[in-house]
Design an enzyme around this catalytic site. Structure first.
Site, short mmCIF file in Angstrom:
data_model
loop_
_atom_site.label_atom_id
_atom_site.label_comp_id
_atom_site.label_asym_id
_atom_site.label_seq_id
_atom_site.Cartn_x
_atom_site.Cartn_y
_atom_site.Cartn_z
N ILE A 699 0.82 -1.21 0.00
CA ILE A 699 0.00 0.00 0.00
C ILE A 699 0.85 1.26 0.00
O ILE A 699 0.44 2.29 -0.48
CB ILE A 699 -1.03 0.04 1.16
CG1 ILE A 699 -0.39 -0.33 2.48
CG2 ILE A 699 -2.18 -0.89 0.88
CD1 ILE A 699 -1.34 -0.20 3.66
N GLY A 702 8.17 3.29 0.30
CA GLY A 702 8.89 4.52 0.57
C GLY A 702 10.36 4.27 0.76
O GLY A 702 10.86 3.21 0.43
N GLY A 705 11.46 1.23 3.10
CA GLY A 705 10.85 -0.08 2.91
C GLY A 705 9.47 0.05 2.31
O GLY A 705 9.13 1.05 1.70
N LYS A 706 8.68 -1.01 2.49
CA LYS A 706 7.34 -1.00 1.94
C LYS A 706 6.35 -1.34 3.03
O LYS A 706 6.71 -2.00 4.00
CB LYS A 706 7.21 -2.05 0.84
CG LYS A 706 8.00 -1.71 -0.39
CD LYS A 706 7.86 -2.78 -1.45
CE LYS A 706 8.54 -2.32 -2.73
NZ LYS A 706 8.51 -3.31 -3.79
N LYS A 726 5.10 -3.49 7.94
CA LYS A 726 6.15 -2.64 7.40
C LYS A 726 7.40 -3.48 7.26
O LYS A 726 7.85 -4.12 8.20
CB LYS A 726 6.40 -1.46 8.33
CG LYS A 726 7.51 -0.58 7.78
CD LYS A 726 7.35 0.85 8.20
CE LYS A 726 8.31 1.71 7.40
NZ LYS A 726 8.15 3.11 7.64
N ASP A 829 8.85 10.56 12.86
CA ASP A 829 8.20 10.55 11.55
C ASP A 829 6.75 11.00 11.72
O ASP A 829 5.85 10.42 11.16
CB ASP A 829 8.27 9.15 10.95
CG ASP A 829 8.07 9.20 9.44
OD1 ASP A 829 7.84 8.14 8.85
OD2 ASP A 829 8.11 10.29 8.86
#
Ligand SMILES: *[C@@H]1O[C@H](CO)[C@@H](O)[C@H](O)[C@H]1NC(C)=O
Ligand SMILES: *[C@@H]1O[C@H](CO)[C@@H](O)[C@H](O)[C@H]1NC(C)=O
Ligand SMILES: *[C@@H]1O[C@H](CO)[C@@H](O)[C@H](O)[C@H]1NC(C)=O
Length: 970
Positions: A699, A702, A705-706, A726, A829
C-alpha cells in the site's frame, strides 16, 4: 312589551355587542403588545445581539416585521412563529418565550445555545407544533414529562446536541408527532421502542449516533408504516435486519449503517419501490445480495465494509436512477455486469477491496456523468474502459493492485478534470501520455510497478504533489520544474541525463528517490535549495564528480541519504558532518581522503565501504584503514595507557572475548530463518504473514521499505483480520549486536499500550529484513481525511473541534512516548499520514535515559538524532498545507514564509484552511494552535516546548473543561 321597549332592548344588545367586540379588540391588542414585550425580553436575554438589530420598536413599530418573526394572518400582531436558524445566538432559550401563548413554530437550529431542555418555557406554549432545537449545545437529560409540550406537537427535532440519559417514554404521548429527530446526542440509556412504535403518524425517525446499549433492531418499528425516513446508524444495533420491516413500504431513506448487524440482507430491501437511499455499510452482514431487484427509484446503495459474498446481480443494470454504488471491503467475486456501464446517472463506483475479476464494463462512463472509480485491490484484468472521462467530470481513478493491462486509454489523456491517478501494481504498458503531467487539477500520480514507457516533461503541473513511478520503463531526464512536488519516487527506470543545474523549482521536495537509473553529471550545488528534503536516494546511477561543499551538507531536514553505487570522487565535504541522518550510505564510490570526523560513529560503520577512504577514530566499528598521521599516534597512546593500566592478562582476556564474539557473528550469518517476537497473543503465525508479503499487497512504498496490507485468514471461512506490515530492508546483513538492539527496541514499542498509539503486534526478523506487524487502521489516516477528501461522497470535511481533538490525541500519544514510558521514545516521523493514532514506528527510536552514558553511545550513536522539528502536524491540521491556500502556490512554503507575517499580526484568513476559516467560533483557537505550531517548529530546539507542554496548551484550547468528553476520540 312596547315597541319602544323592544327597540331599547335592541339598542342595548347592539351596544353590548359593540362593547364585546371592542373589548375583544382591546384584549387582542393587549396580547400583541405582550408578545412584542416578550420578544424584546427575549432579545435582552440573548444579550441584544446585532443579528437582532431589527427587533427595535423605534425603527420598526410593527414587530411582525422583525427578522424571523411571523404573526397570525389577518393582522393583530399575535406572534405565531420565531425562525432564527444560523443566527449565531448564544445563551439559553429565553424564559420570555413562555409569554408567547400562540407560538406554533420555534426554530432555533444551528446556533450556539446551551443549557437544559427549556421545558418550563415551552410547556407554556400550548399551540406549539414545530420545535427545532437541533445543532446547538443543549445538554442534560430530557425531562420525564416531555409530554407537557403541546399535544399538537408534530415536528420535534433535537438532533446534534449533547442531551444524555434516556429517551423518556413520555415522548410517545405526543401522539400527533410526524417527525421525531433525536440523532447525534449522548443518550446512553434505553429508548422506548414499544411506545414510539405507537406513534402511528410518524414519518421521520432518527435515533442514529447515540451510544445506546447494544440491542436488536426494534422489530416493533414495523408498525410505523408511514415512515419515509429511518436513520438508525451507529447506535449499537445487533442481530439481523428484521424481515418484518418489509411493511415499511413508504421508506425513501433507510440507514442501519455502522452497527454490528449480522445475517443477510433481506429481499425487501431491494424491492421497495420508494427506496432511494440504502446505507448498510460497516456491519457484519454476510450472504449474497438479493437477486430480485425492483427498487427502481434507488439512487444510492452502500453496503461497504461487510462480509458479503457472491456477485453483483445482473438486475442492478436496471436501476436507472442509481448514482452511487458502494460495495467496497467485502468478499464479492465475479465480474461486474456490463449493464452497469449503461446506467444513465451513475457517478461513483466504489468496489475496492473485494475479489472481483474479469474486465470492467467497457462502456463505463460513456452514458453518465461519471466522476469516481475506486476498484483497487481486486483481481480485475483487461483494459481500462475507454470512456471513463467521456462526460468530462472524472476526478479519480483508483485501479491499483489488479491485473489491468494494455495501454493508458487514449481518451483519458485529455481528461483535464482528474486529480488522482492510482494505477500502481498492474501490468499497464506502452506510453504514459506526456499531456497528463500538465493536467491542472492533478495532485497524485502513482503508476509504479507497471511497464509504462515515456518521458517526463521538464515542467510538471505545480499542483502535483506526489509522483510514484518506480519500476517502470521511463526514460528522459528528471524534471526541472515541479513547484508543488513533495514526493518523487522513480526507482529502477531508465532516467538519464543530469540533475537540473538549478533545482530551485523543486524546492518543496521532501522525498527524492531515483535509485537504479542512468543519471549522469554531478551533484549541483543548488541541491542545497531543497531545504525540506527528508530523504535523498541517488544510488545506482552514474553520477560523478565531487560533492560540492555547501550542497548536501546544508540540507538540514535530511534524515536518509543514499549516494551509493555512483562514480563520485574526491573528499567528502566536512559540512556533511552536520547532518543528522538515521541512514547514510555512500559506499561503492571513489571517494578519497578521511571520512569527516563527525561521521565516524558506529551508526555509519558500513556507510563508506568500497571507496578509498580512511578513518581516524579507532573505535567506531568500521574496517576502513586508519588514516596516516595523528590518528595512529593517538591510537598507540591509548594502547600504551591500556597496557600500563590493565596489563597483559586482561588484554589476553579481551582478545579471547573478541574472538568469541567474532565467531558467534560468523555463525549467525549462516542462520537464515525468520524469527518472530510477539507482543500480544496472536492468532496467526509468521508464515501467515510471510505468505502475504506480495507486491499486490503493497500500500505504501517509501524510502526505508514498503508497507503491505495483509488479510490474515482469508482462506479459512470468514474471520481473519487485517494487519499492516512494514518491511524494512537491511542493505547489509545485520550483525548480532544491532539485532539485539533492534529487538530490545521492539520490546519497548510492543509494550506500549495506549489508545493513541497504533498497536505493534509482533516483529518478524531475519538477517536481511525486518517485518513490523501493526494493527490495521480501518479509517485510513488523518492524511487521507485532510488531503484526499475532495471527492464526491467522501466524508464531510473535518470541522475544527474534530481537528483539535485529533491534535490533542496525537499530542497525548507523543507526550506518553516522550515522558510517560520507562525509556523515552522519539517518533521521528510525525506527519498527518501517520495520524490519527500515532502510527508507524518505522523511524522511531529509543532515546536513552539521560545519565546513562553506555546506552547513549549504543543507541543514540547507532541511530543518530533527529530534532522534533516534525511537529508540522499542527500546522497541517490548521492549514491543510498540502491543499493550495487561495489557489496560490503558497501552501507548501508556509513554513518559511508565514512566520514574519504572523509576527506582525496574523493575516490569518489566508493561512487557515477554507473549511474552518469561516467558523468564527473557533478562530481564536485556530490561531492559538497555529501559534503553537510555529513555536514547535522554531529554529532553536531549546525554544521548542516539550510535548507535555504542547499537550497542556492544546487541552486548554479545547473549550469545555471536561476535555475527555469534548475532545472526542474516535
Ligand atoms: C417591513 O420592513 C420593510 C423593510 O424594513 C419595509 O419596506 C416594509 O414597509 C415594512 N412593513 C411594515 C408592514 O411595516
Ligand atoms: C453568523 O456569523 C457568520 C460568521 O461571522 C456570518 O457570516 C453570518 O452572517 C452570521 N449570521 C447572522 C445571521 O448574523
Ligand atoms: C459557543 O458556546 C461556547 C460554550 O458556551 C462558547 O465558549 C463559545 O464562545 C460560543 N461561540 C460563539 C460563537 O459564541
Amino acid at each position: 312589551m312596547s315597541r319602544s321597549d323592544t327597540s331599547c332592548l335592541s339598542l342595548l344588545l347592539v351596544v353590548l355587542f359593540l362593547l364585546l367586540v371592542t373589548g375583544g379588540c382591546r384584549s387582542q391588542r393587549a396580547a400583541a403588545a405582550g408578545d412584542r414585550e416578550a420578544l424584546l425580553a427575549a432579545k435582552r436575554e440573548w444579550g441584544t445581539p446585532p443579528q437582532l438589530a431589527s427587533w427595535d420598536p423605534a425603527a420598526a413599530p410593527d414587530h411582525c416585521n422583525w427578522t424571523g418573526v411571523t404573526c397570525a394572518t389577518g393582522g393583530g400582531g399575535v406572534v405565531t412563529g420565531i425562525t432564527l436558524p444560523r443566527f449565531n445566538l448564544t445563551g439559553t432559550v429565553p424564559a420570555a418565550v413562555r409569554a408567547l401563548k400562540s407560538l406554533a413554530r420555534l426554530d432555533l437550529s444551528y446556533n450556539n445555545l446551551t443549557g437544559a431542555f427549556p421545558a418550563a418555557a415551552l410547556h407554556a406554549c400550548a399551540g406549539l407544533r414545530f420545535l427545532d432545537l437541533s445543532n446547538n449545545q443543549f445538554s442534560g437529560p430530557l425531562p420525564r414529562d416531555i409530554d407537557g409540550l403541546s399535544p399538537a406537537m408534530e415536528h420535534l427535532n433535537l438532533s446534534v446536541n449533547g442531551f444524555d440519559g434516556e429517551v423518556p417514554p413520555a415522548v410517545a404521548r405526543l401522539t400527533a408527532l410526524k417527525s421525531l429527530l433525536l440523532d447525534t446526542n449522548r443518550f446512553t440509556g434505553a429508548y422506548p421502542a414499544a411506545e414510539i412504535s405507537n406513534l402511528a403518524g410518524l414519518e421521520i425517525l432518527t435515533l442514529a449516533d447515540n451510544a445506546f446499549p447494544p440491542a436488536p433492531v426494534p422489530v416493533e418499528f414495523a408498525k410505523l408504516t408511514n415512515l419515509t425516513y429511518l436513520l438508525m446508524d451507529n447506535m449499537n444495533l445487533i442481530g439481523d435486519i428484521p424481515e418484518a420491516f418489509s411493511s415499511l413500504t413508504e421508506l425513501t431513506v433507510f440507514s442501519l449503517a455502522s452497527n454490528k448487524l449480522t445475517g443477510s440482507i433481506p429481499a425487501w430491501v431491494l424491492q421497495h419501490t420508494n427506496l432511494q437511499k440504502i446505507y448498510l455499510f460497516t456491519n457484519n452482514l454476510s450472504g449474497e445480495l438479493p437477486r430480485n431487484v425492483t427498487a427502481m427509484r434507488l439512487v444510492e446503495f452502500d453496503v461497504s465494509t461487510n462480509q458479503l459474498t457472491g456477485d453483483i446481480p445482473e438486475a442492478f443494470g436496471d436501476l436507472k436512477n442509481l448514482t452511487f454504488l458502494s460495495l467496497y471491503k467485502n468478499k464479492f467475486t465475479g465480474a461486474i455486469p456490463a449493464t452497469i456501464g449503461l446506467l444513465p446517472r451513475l457517478r461513483d463506483i466504489r468496489i475496492q477491496d473485494n475479489q472481483f475479476s474479469g474486465e470492467l464494463p467497457p462502456e463505463l462512463g460513456k452514458h453518465s456523468p461519471f466522476a469516481n472509480l475506486d476498484v483497487g485491490n481486486n483481481n480485475l484484468s483487461g483494459r481500462l474502459p475507454e470512456w471513463l472521462c467521456a462526460s468530462g467530470t472524472l476526478y479519480n481513478i483508483d485501479a491499483f493492485n489488479n491485473n489491468f493491462s494494455g495501454e493508458f486509454p487514449a481518451k483519458l489523456s485529455d481528461c483535464v478534470t482528474i486529480n488522482n491517478l492510482m494505477f500502481y501494481n498492474n501490468r499497464f504498458s506502452c506510453d504514459f501520455p506526456a499531456k497528463v503531467w500538465s493536467f491542472p487539477e492533478l495532485t497524485t500520480v502513482m503508476i509504479q510497478n507497471n511497464s509504462f514507457t515515456g518521458t517526463l516533461p521538464s515542467e510538471i503541473s505545480s499542483k502535483i504533489s506526489r509522483i510514484e513511478m518506480g519500476n517502470d520503463i521511463f526514460s528522459g531526464s528528471v524534471p526541472t520544474s515541479a513547484t508543488g512536488l513533495l514526493t518523487f519516487l522513480a526507482e529502477n527506470n531508465r532516467l538519464a541525463g543530469e540533475l537540473p543545474p538549478d533545482m530551485s523549482k523543486l524546492s518543496n521536495l521532501t522525498d527524492f528517490s531515483v535509485p537504479g537509473n542512468r543519471i549522469t553529471g554531478s551533484i549541483p550545488t543548488s541541491i542545497k535549495l531543497l531545504q525540506k528534503l527528508n530523504s535523498l536516494n541517488l544510488s545506482g546511477n552514474k553520477i560523478s564528480g565531487t560533492i560540492p561543499p555547501g550542497s548536501i551538507g546544508l540540507l538540514r531536514a535530511l534524515t536518509i541519504l543514499d549516494l551509493s553505487g555512483n562514480e563520485l570522487a574526491g573528499d567528502i565535504p566536512p559540512d556533511m558532518g552536520q547532518l543528522h541522518l538515521s541512514s547514510l550510505n555512500m559506499s561503492l564510490n571513489q571517494f578519497t581522503g578521511e571520512v569527516p570526523p563527525l561521521l565516524q560513529i558506529p551508526a555509519y560503520s558500513r556507510s563508506f565501504l568500497g571507496n578509498h577512504l580512511c578513518a581516524s577514530a579507532a573505535d567506531w566499528g568500521t574496517n576502513l584503514p586508519t588514516c596516516p598521521g595523528g590518528a595512529r599516534d593517538e591510537l598507540s597512546r591509548v594502547l600504551i595507557i591500556l597496557f600500563s593500566l590493565l596489563g597483559g592478562a586482561v588484554l589476553i582476556g579481551c582478545v579471547g572475548v573478541a574472538w568469541l564474539l567474532f565467531r558467534r557473528r560468523k555463525e549467525s550469518h549462516e542462520v537464515t530463518d525468520w524469527k518472530m517476537t510477539s507482543f500480544t497473543p496472536l492468532d496467526f503465525t509468521e508464515s501467515d504473514v510471510l505468505r502475504g508479503i506480495r507486491e499486490e499487497n503493497v500500500i505504501v512504498s517509501g524510502g526505508s521499505g514498503k508497507v503491505y496490507r495483509i488479510h490474515l485468514g482469508r482462506d479459512e471461512e470468514g474471520g481473519g483480520r487485517m494487519v499492516a506490515v512494514k518491511r524494512i530492508w537491511n542493505s547489509r546483513k545485520v550483525d548480532e549486536k544491532l539485532d539485539k538492539e533492534f529487538e530490545s527496541e521492539m520490546k519497548v514499542l510492543g509494550s506500549i499500550r495506549r489508545n493513541n498509539i497504533v498497536k505493534l503486534l509482533c516483529c518478524i526478523s531475519s538477517q536481511d529484513a525486518k517485518l513490523l506487524v501493526y494493527e490495521y487502521m480501518e479509517n485510513g489516516s488523518l492524511d487521507r481525511w485532510l488531503h484526499h477528501r475532495d471527492r464526491e461522497g467522501a466524508p464531510a470535511p473535518l470541522d475544527w473541534p474534530t481537528r483539535l481533538a485529533i491534535a490533542v490525541d496525537a499530542a497525548r500519544g507523543l507526550s506518553y512516548m516522550h515522558h510517560g514510558c520507562a525509556q523515552p521514545v522519539v517518533h521521528r516521523d510525525v506527519k498527518s499520514s501517520n495520524m490519527p493514532k500515532v502510527a508507524d514506528f518505522g523511524l522511531a527510536r529509543m532515546l536513552a535515559k539521560a545519565g546513562e552514558p553506555e546506552s547513549v553511545s549504543a543507541i543514540g550513536g547507532t541511530f543518530g538524532y533527529m530534532p522534533p522539528a516534525h511537529m508540522l502536524i499542527w500546522r497541517r491540521i490548521v492549514c491543510r498545507i498540502r491543499v493550495q491556500v487561495k489557489g496560490e502556490r503558497e501552501g507548501g512554503r508556509l513554513q518559511l514564509r508565514r512566520r514574519p507575517a504572523y509576527q506582525e499580526g496574523p493575516p490569518f484568513d489566508d493561512v487557515a484552511d477554507v473549511e474552518i476559516r469561516d467558523d468564527t467560533a473557533c478562530l481564536q483557537d485556530v490561531l492559538s494552535v497555529f501559534t503553537l505550531g510555529v513555536i514547535c517548529t522554531g529554529e532553536e530546539p531549546q525554544a521548542r516546548p516539550s510535548m507535555k507542554d504542547v499537550l497542556q496548551q492544546l487541552i486548554r484550547c479545547c473549550r469545555v473543561p471536561a476535555e475527555a468528553e469534548t475532545c472526542r476520540v474516535e
